[in-house]
Design a protein around this motif. Structure first.
Motif, PDB file in Angstrom:
ATOM      1  N   ASP A 128       2.749  -1.045   8.207  1.00 42.95           N
ATOM      2  CA  ASP A 128       3.692  -1.818   7.392  1.00 42.95           C
ATOM      3  C   ASP A 128       3.368  -3.678   7.678  1.00 42.95           C
ATOM      4  OD1 ASP A 128       4.494   0.443   6.474  1.00 42.95           O
ATOM      5  OD2 ASP A 128       6.506   0.097   7.126  1.00 42.95           O
ATOM      6  N   GLU A 129       3.231  -3.891   8.788  1.00 43.55           N
ATOM      7  CA  GLU A 129       3.015  -5.224   9.134  1.00 43.55           C
ATOM      8  C   GLU A 129       1.760  -5.848   8.339  1.00 43.55           C
ATOM      9  OE1 GLU A 129       2.273  -8.292  13.028  1.00 43.55           O
ATOM     10  OE2 GLU A 129       2.469  -6.337  13.389  1.00 43.55           O
ATOM     11  N   GLN A 130       0.818  -5.236   8.103  1.00 40.59           N
ATOM     12  CA  GLN A 130      -0.319  -5.605   7.577  1.00 40.59           C
ATOM     13  C   GLN A 130      -0.051  -5.714   5.890  1.00 40.59           C
ATOM     14  OE1 GLN A 130      -2.814  -2.724   9.184  1.00 40.59           O
ATOM     15  NE2 GLN A 130      -4.197  -3.909  10.271  1.00 40.59           N
ATOM     16  N   LEU A 131       0.837  -4.937   5.178  1.00 43.95           N
ATOM     17  CA  LEU A 131       1.107  -4.892   3.982  1.00 43.95           C
ATOM     18  C   LEU A 131       2.203  -5.967   3.627  1.00 43.95           C
ATOM     19  CD1 LEU A 131       1.762  -0.862   3.364  1.00 43.95           C
ATOM     20  CD2 LEU A 131      -0.272  -2.214   2.750  1.00 43.95           C
ATOM     21  N   LEU A 132       2.742  -6.223   4.686  1.00 46.01           N
ATOM     22  CA  LEU A 132       3.980  -7.296   4.795  1.00 46.01           C
ATOM     23  C   LEU A 132       3.281  -8.626   4.305  1.00 46.01           C
ATOM     24  CD1 LEU A 132       6.733  -6.169   7.096  1.00 46.01           C
ATOM     25  CD2 LEU A 132       6.919  -6.385   4.658  1.00 46.01           C
ATOM     26  N   ALA A 133       1.905  -8.826   4.979  1.00 47.81           N
ATOM     27  CA  ALA A 133       1.371 -10.013   4.421  1.00 47.81           C
ATOM     28  C   ALA A 133       1.352 -10.313   3.079  1.00 47.81           C
ATOM     29  CB  ALA A 133      -0.382 -10.015   4.987  1.00 47.81           C
ATOM     30  N   ILE A 134       1.252  -9.380   2.092  1.00 45.93           N
ATOM     31  CA  ILE A 134       1.454  -9.789   0.698  1.00 45.93           C
ATOM     32  C   ILE A 134       2.571  -8.885   0.118  1.00 45.93           C
ATOM     33  CG2 ILE A 134       0.382  -8.939  -1.576  1.00 45.93           C
ATOM     34  CD1 ILE A 134      -1.406 -10.981  -0.055  1.00 45.93           C
ATOM     35  N   HIS A 135       3.069  -7.947   0.438  1.00 44.38           N
ATOM     36  CA  HIS A 135       4.160  -7.167  -0.229  1.00 44.38           C
ATOM     37  C   HIS A 135       5.664  -7.243   0.420  1.00 44.38           C
ATOM     38  CE1 HIS A 135       1.540  -5.239  -3.001  1.00 44.38           C
ATOM     39  NE2 HIS A 135       0.794  -4.808  -2.168  1.00 44.38           N
ATOM     40  N   ASN A 136       6.414  -7.674  -0.328  1.00 43.48           N
ATOM     41  CA  ASN A 136       7.881  -7.751   0.286  1.00 43.48           C
ATOM     42  C   ASN A 136       8.512  -6.406   0.806  1.00 43.48           C
ATOM     43  OD1 ASN A 136       7.705 -10.010  -1.070  1.00 43.48           O
ATOM     44  ND2 ASN A 136       9.193  -9.671  -2.501  1.00 43.48           N
ATOM     45  N   SER A 137       9.250  -6.309   1.632  1.00 45.45           N
ATOM     46  CA  SER A 137       9.665  -5.339   2.482  1.00 45.45           C
ATOM     47  C   SER A 137      10.489  -4.335   1.552  1.00 45.45           C
ATOM     48  CB  SER A 137      10.582  -5.754   3.856  1.00 45.45           C
ATOM     49  OG  SER A 137      11.751  -6.383   3.378  1.00 45.45           O
ATOM     50  N   ASP A 138      11.251  -4.937   0.782  1.00 47.80           N
ATOM     51  CA  ASP A 138      12.160  -4.101  -0.136  1.00 47.80           C
ATOM     52  C   ASP A 138      11.185  -2.973  -1.200  1.00 47.80           C
ATOM     53  OD1 ASP A 138      11.736  -6.501  -1.309  1.00 47.80           O
ATOM     54  OD2 ASP A 138      13.169  -5.938  -2.925  1.00 47.80           O
ATOM     55  N   TYR A 139       9.969  -3.677  -1.194  1.00 50.13           N
ATOM     56  CA  TYR A 139       9.266  -3.052  -2.332  1.00 50.13           C
ATOM     57  C   TYR A 139       8.499  -1.945  -1.308  1.00 50.13           C
ATOM     58  CZ  TYR A 139       5.183  -1.854  -5.058  1.00 50.13           C
ATOM     59  OH  TYR A 139       4.191  -1.353  -5.770  1.00 50.13           O
ATOM     60  N   ILE A 140       8.144  -2.211  -0.294  1.00 44.19           N
ATOM     61  CA  ILE A 140       7.478  -1.216   0.656  1.00 44.19           C
ATOM     62  C   ILE A 140       8.259   0.043   0.813  1.00 44.19           C
ATOM     63  CG2 ILE A 140       6.497  -0.444   2.719  1.00 44.19           C
ATOM     64  CD1 ILE A 140       5.174  -3.685   2.739  1.00 44.19           C
ATOM     65  N   GLU A 141       9.675  -0.343   1.217  1.00 41.76           N
ATOM     66  CA  GLU A 141      10.817   0.976   1.348  1.00 41.76           C
ATOM     67  C   GLU A 141      10.902   1.524   0.043  1.00 41.76           C
ATOM     68  OE1 GLU A 141      11.970   1.708   4.373  1.00 41.76           O
ATOM     69  OE2 GLU A 141      10.570   0.266   5.083  1.00 41.76           O
ATOM     70  N   ALA A 142      10.916   0.778  -0.975  1.00 44.45           N
ATOM     71  CA  ALA A 142      10.969   1.582  -2.450  1.00 44.45           C
ATOM     72  C   ALA A 142       9.936   2.646  -2.545  1.00 44.45           C
ATOM     73  CB  ALA A 142      11.209   0.694  -3.521  1.00 44.45           C
ATOM     74  N   VAL A 143       8.594   2.327  -2.305  1.00 45.24           N
ATOM     75  CA  VAL A 143       7.658   3.091  -2.417  1.00 45.24           C
ATOM     76  C   VAL A 143       7.502   4.136  -1.284  1.00 45.24           C
ATOM     77  CG1 VAL A 143       5.113   3.134  -2.058  1.00 45.24           C
ATOM     78  CG2 VAL A 143       5.954   1.179  -3.116  1.00 45.24           C
ATOM     79  N   LYS A 144       8.040   3.921  -0.103  1.00 44.95           N
ATOM     80  CA  LYS A 144       8.271   5.032   0.761  1.00 44.95           C
ATOM     81  C   LYS A 144       9.195   6.085   0.142  1.00 44.95           C
ATOM     82  CE  LYS A 144       7.251   2.657   5.004  1.00 44.95           C
ATOM     83  NZ  LYS A 144       7.856   2.027   6.347  1.00 44.95           N
ATOM     84  N   LYS A 145      10.309   5.640  -0.332  1.00 46.33           N
ATOM     85  CA  LYS A 145      11.165   6.544  -0.844  1.00 46.33           C
ATOM     86  C   LYS A 145      10.811   7.363  -2.024  1.00 46.33           C
ATOM     87  CE  LYS A 145      15.196   3.816   1.041  1.00 46.33           C
ATOM     88  NZ  LYS A 145      16.418   2.776   0.640  1.00 46.33           N
ATOM     89  N   LEU A 146      10.183   6.582  -2.867  1.00 46.37           N
ATOM     90  CA  LEU A 146       9.749   7.333  -3.898  1.00 46.37           C
ATOM     91  C   LEU A 146       8.486   8.399  -3.776  1.00 46.37           C
ATOM     92  CD1 LEU A 146       9.822   4.437  -6.664  1.00 46.37           C
ATOM     93  CD2 LEU A 146      11.061   6.486  -6.874  1.00 46.37           C
TER      94      LEU A 146
END
Length: 392
Positions: free
Chosen positions: A55-73
């Motif tokens: 997640d930390e690597q993804l956060l270099a580009i993507h917002n945390s709320d977006y990553i959480e939304a992707v996980k939930k979906l």
């Protein structure tokens, strides 16, 4: 001493699939890998499987709320709350609908592109190819254009943050590399060069020649939007002249290139009319520039390509053959009618809905000439000159 090239591949990347009717079909990876294996051009020791990006690597580009939304979906049965928010994150569209295990699979895709960066920047390999990557449309807070996580942007950010590299990103997909451009639009350490069909007629509608970067990064965004029905000679003229000037001016430490192969005339999602010739010529140009300007450091990614039978396997195989200096490349150069392996054709023709080409390159003498060729060429030359306006 660095070895020539690494092929990053995990068969589970094929699970990046929205639905059975969606044009993004990663069976093209299977077809390409099988073609290379039937050529004996892909030894097992050249293949490395990626781990998922953290997640930390993804956060270099993507917002945390977006990553959480992707996980939930990504759940087998997402909650009604998660589904109600999918539209906010661009994950309920016809292009980019959510699917089961979306986070797990797309994290692996991002991890493959991160592995490519580490392999090259650590000096283990001169080149690395990750055909599962190149998902260049995703934005920090939104999925778009068949892309959930922008592995290309995540990888470039890693090259910058971990290794202090100046990165030249080259995007040859027929659709503008918008997600990568906007990720680094104000960053003077990343130069993006994208050649694509003009956004006047094609998704994502961006990539105009006057999009040049912001603030101190003005001039590090370079777009070459070509006209519909552009053919090989004009496409290559524009790319070669602009790219050769851009790399001399920018002086990168690393090239990251995206090799969508949807500018081919057979592709159903665009209007450009190029042949397999550009998919032999573009990797050769980038390869030469990497050795001349970046000590050979070159990471290549996949991308678009929606004729998965006639175009993608040939184009991506030619890319790998170029990266590895395989002798077949010289044979194709000498004999444009050189045939594909009969075993590959026999294996896949029964499954293909179209007749598979028998040769590596297209037999252009059988193609109808494009009307308005001269007008298109002149228009593209004008665009090329505008693209180079701030390059000395």
């Amino acid at each position: 001493m660095s070895k020539p090239a690494l092929f990053i591949y995990n068969e589970h990347e094929i699970a990046y699939r929205f639905n059975d009717d969606h044009p993004f079909n990663q069976k093209r990876l299977t077809l390409t890998v099988d073609l290379l294996r039937k050529l004996d051009a892909l030894p097992e020791q050249a293949i490395l499987s990626p781990a998922a990006a953290e997640d930390e690597q993804l956060l270099a580009i993507h917002n945390s709320d977006y990553i959480e939304a992707v996980k939930k979906l990504s759940a087998a049965a997402p909650s009604s709350e998660a589904i109600s928010l999918a539209h906010r994150y661009g994950l309920d569209t016809e292009d980019t609908p959510y699917f089961q295990e979306m986070h797990e699979i797309t994290s692996m895709v991002a991890g493959g592109s991160l592995l490519a960066i580490d392999t090259v920047m650590n000096g283990d390999m001169l080149h690395a190819l990750h055909l599962g990557g190149g998902l260049h449309h995703a934005l920090p807070n939104k999925g778009a254009g068949f892309c959930v996580y922008n592995d290309a942007s995540v990888a470039i950010a890693h090259a910058k943050n971990q290794y202090g590299a100046r990165v030249l990103y080259i995007d040859t997909d027929v659709h503008h590399g918008d997600g990568v451009q906007w990720s680094f639009y104000a960053d003077p350490e990343v130069c993006t060069v994208s050649i694509h069909e003009t956004g006047k007629y094609l998704f994502p509608g961006t990539g105009a020649v006057n999009e040049r970067g912001d603030g101190v990064a003005f001039g590090t965004t370079i777009n070459i939007p070509v006209e519909p029905y552009t053919e090989d000679a004009s496409w290559l003229e524009c790319l070669e002249e602009v790219l050769t000037k851009a790399i001399v001016h920018f002086k990168p430490d690393l090239i990251v290139s995206q090799h969508g192969c949807d500018a081919h005339a057979y592709d159903p999602l665009s209007h450009v009319h190029c042949s397999m010739d550009i998919y032999k010529a573009m990797p050769r140009l980038i390869h030469e520039l990497a050795h001349k300007h970046c000590q050979g450091r070159w990471v290549a990614l996949g991308g678009g390509g929606y004729d998965i039978w006639r175009v993608v396997p040939r184009a991506w195989s030619l890319l790998w053959l170029e990266m590895t200096d395989h002798p077949l490349i010289a044979q194709v150069e000498l004999n444009p009618a050189l045939t594909l392996p009969p075993a590959w054709l026999a294996a896949w023709q029964p499954q293909s809905p179209v007749e598979l080409p028998a040769t590596w390159l297209d037999l252009l003498e059988k193609w109808e000439p494009m009307p308005r060729r001269d007008e298109i060429t002149i228009k593209n030359r004008h665009t090329k000159e505008l693209a180079m306006l701030y390059l000395p």
